[in-house]
Scaffold this motif. Structure first.
Motif, PDB file in Angstrom:
ATOM      1  N   ALA A 255      -9.431  10.366  -1.446  1.00 49.11           N
ATOM      2  CA  ALA A 255     -10.299   9.192  -1.486  1.00 49.11           C
ATOM      3  C   ALA A 255     -11.581   9.519  -0.739  1.00 49.11           C
ATOM      4  O   ALA A 255     -11.613   9.465   0.483  1.00 49.11           O
ATOM      5  CB  ALA A 255      -9.606   7.988  -0.849  1.00 49.11           C
ATOM      6  N   ASN A 256     -12.617   9.921  -1.469  1.00 52.30           N
ATOM      7  CA  ASN A 256     -13.948  10.172  -0.890  1.00 52.30           C
ATOM      8  C   ASN A 256     -13.905  11.096   0.331  1.00 52.30           C
ATOM      9  O   ASN A 256     -14.380  10.754   1.399  1.00 52.30           O
ATOM     10  CB  ASN A 256     -14.615   8.847  -0.515  1.00 52.30           C
ATOM     11  CG  ASN A 256     -14.836   7.970  -1.713  1.00 52.30           C
ATOM     12  OD1 ASN A 256     -14.903   8.446  -2.837  1.00 52.30           O
ATOM     13  ND2 ASN A 256     -14.928   6.673  -1.478  1.00 52.30           N
ATOM     14  N   GLY A 257     -13.301  12.241   0.184  1.00 56.26           N
ATOM     15  CA  GLY A 257     -13.278  13.210   1.266  1.00 56.26           C
ATOM     16  C   GLY A 257     -12.126  13.072   2.233  1.00 56.26           C
ATOM     17  O   GLY A 257     -12.064  13.762   3.242  1.00 56.26           O
ATOM     18  N   PHE A 258     -11.203  12.188   1.961  1.00 59.56           N
ATOM     19  CA  PHE A 258     -10.047  11.993   2.820  1.00 59.56           C
ATOM     20  C   PHE A 258      -8.801  12.127   1.966  1.00 59.56           C
ATOM     21  O   PHE A 258      -8.736  11.564   0.879  1.00 59.56           O
ATOM     22  CB  PHE A 258     -10.107  10.615   3.482  1.00 59.56           C
ATOM     23  CG  PHE A 258      -9.360  10.534   4.769  1.00 59.56           C
ATOM     24  CD1 PHE A 258      -9.921  11.032   5.926  1.00 59.56           C
ATOM     25  CD2 PHE A 258      -8.104   9.988   4.833  1.00 59.56           C
ATOM     26  CE1 PHE A 258      -9.235  10.969   7.124  1.00 59.56           C
ATOM     27  CE2 PHE A 258      -7.414   9.917   6.018  1.00 59.56           C
ATOM     28  CZ  PHE A 258      -7.984  10.414   7.178  1.00 59.56           C
ATOM     29  N   GLY A 259      -7.808  12.880   2.439  1.00 56.71           N
ATOM     30  CA  GLY A 259      -6.634  13.164   1.629  1.00 56.71           C
ATOM     31  C   GLY A 259      -5.358  12.580   2.202  1.00 56.71           C
ATOM     32  O   GLY A 259      -5.218  12.419   3.417  1.00 56.71           O
ATOM     33  N   PHE A 260      -4.436  12.253   1.301  1.00 57.12           N
ATOM     34  CA  PHE A 260      -3.125  11.734   1.657  1.00 57.12           C
ATOM     35  C   PHE A 260      -2.082  12.596   0.955  1.00 57.12           C
ATOM     36  O   PHE A 260      -2.119  12.719  -0.266  1.00 57.12           O
ATOM     37  CB  PHE A 260      -2.941  10.289   1.188  1.00 57.12           C
ATOM     38  CG  PHE A 260      -4.069   9.380   1.559  1.00 57.12           C
ATOM     39  CD1 PHE A 260      -4.182   8.872   2.826  1.00 57.12           C
ATOM     40  CD2 PHE A 260      -5.036   9.047   0.624  1.00 57.12           C
ATOM     41  CE1 PHE A 260      -5.228   8.035   3.158  1.00 57.12           C
ATOM     42  CE2 PHE A 260      -6.085   8.208   0.945  1.00 57.12           C
ATOM     43  CZ  PHE A 260      -6.178   7.706   2.222  1.00 57.12           C
ATOM     44  N   LEU A 261      -1.182  13.180   1.705  1.00 58.62           N
ATOM     45  CA  LEU A 261      -0.069  13.915   1.129  1.00 58.62           C
ATOM     46  C   LEU A 261       1.189  13.092   1.388  1.00 58.62           C
ATOM     47  O   LEU A 261       1.582  12.895   2.539  1.00 58.62           O
ATOM     48  CB  LEU A 261       0.073  15.309   1.744  1.00 58.62           C
ATOM     49  CG  LEU A 261       1.228  16.122   1.215  1.00 58.62           C
ATOM     50  CD1 LEU A 261       1.003  16.484  -0.253  1.00 58.62           C
ATOM     51  CD2 LEU A 261       1.441  17.371   2.042  1.00 58.62           C
ATOM     52  N   VAL A 262       1.797  12.596   0.328  1.00 57.57           N
ATOM     53  CA  VAL A 262       3.006  11.779   0.430  1.00 57.57           C
ATOM     54  C   VAL A 262       4.177  12.674   0.074  1.00 57.57           C
ATOM     55  O   VAL A 262       4.199  13.270  -1.004  1.00 57.57           O
ATOM     56  CB  VAL A 262       2.928  10.565  -0.531  1.00 57.57           C
ATOM     57  CG1 VAL A 262       4.154   9.696  -0.375  1.00 57.57           C
ATOM     58  CG2 VAL A 262       1.663   9.767  -0.288  1.00 57.57           C
ATOM     59  N   PHE A 263       5.155  12.796   0.985  1.00 57.38           N
ATOM     60  CA  PHE A 263       6.285  13.687   0.752  1.00 57.38           C
ATOM     61  C   PHE A 263       7.539  13.153   1.426  1.00 57.38           C
ATOM     62  O   PHE A 263       7.467  12.241   2.263  1.00 57.38           O
ATOM     63  CB  PHE A 263       5.964  15.104   1.247  1.00 57.38           C
ATOM     64  CG  PHE A 263       5.643  15.200   2.709  1.00 57.38           C
ATOM     65  CD1 PHE A 263       6.626  15.524   3.625  1.00 57.38           C
ATOM     66  CD2 PHE A 263       4.359  14.966   3.167  1.00 57.38           C
ATOM     67  CE1 PHE A 263       6.334  15.610   4.976  1.00 57.38           C
ATOM     68  CE2 PHE A 263       4.050  15.058   4.505  1.00 57.38           C
ATOM     69  CZ  PHE A 263       5.046  15.387   5.416  1.00 57.38           C
TER      70      PHE A 263
END
Length: 160
Positions: free
Chosen positions: A117-125
């Motif tokens: 999201a606009n230069g910010f990442g989310f890794l869901v695991f």
């Protein structure tokens, strides 16, 4: 006037003395999964975790955001601050979690799902895969001393 007061008193006394039947609260079936996720109590820490990840510019683990599910919050390599507002990132993170839960569950255990999201990442695991995933992002590595390489580099080793 006196009879009206007497009748009100009489009917109140008569009908209020019996216990009322308890009705079950009907769950609103129109509520979406995303609305339920927003009200889930563990998400109360999400704002502080996002703010910390933005300020430190290194990955932050949000362990057990849901039972058995973790989220790694980090900036995308090459992205420059300022990042979107915390409220916007919170909304995007919850949408990412909801989207990841709609995907095959094997993917959560085999590396998770990555969202940006606009230069910010989310890794869901999945929480069970934490020991395998965190070293790839340099999060959770407890190396001490001058030997530490690439301090604060949040990119996976496969992208270096």
């Amino acid at each position: 006037m006196r009879t009206l007061c007497f009748l009100q008193f009489f009917f109140r006394r008569m009908f209020m003395s019996f216990p009322r039947k308890r009705r079950r609260a009907s769950a609103p079936s129109e509520e979406s999964f995303l609305a339920v996720l927003r009200q889930f109590k563990p998400f109360c820490q999400l704002d502080t975790k996002i703010a910390r990840a933005r300020a430190q510019d290194e990955p932050v683990l949000y362990a057990h955001v849901l039972p058995g599910l973790d989220v790694l919050l980090c900036s995308v390599r090459g992205a420059q601050p300022p990042y979107p507002a915390v409220d916007d990132l919170r909304r995007r993170c919850i949408e990412s979690i909801a989207n990841a839960l709609e995907q095959p569950l094997d993917g959560l255990e085999n590396g998770g799902y990555w969202y940006e999201a606009n230069g910010f990442g989310f890794l869901v695991f999945a929480s069970r895969a934490r020991a395998r995933i965190l070293p790839e992002f340099g999060a959770g590595v407890t190396e001490r001393g001058p030997r530490r390489q690439n301090a604060g580099d949040a990119t996976p080793r496969s992208l270096r």
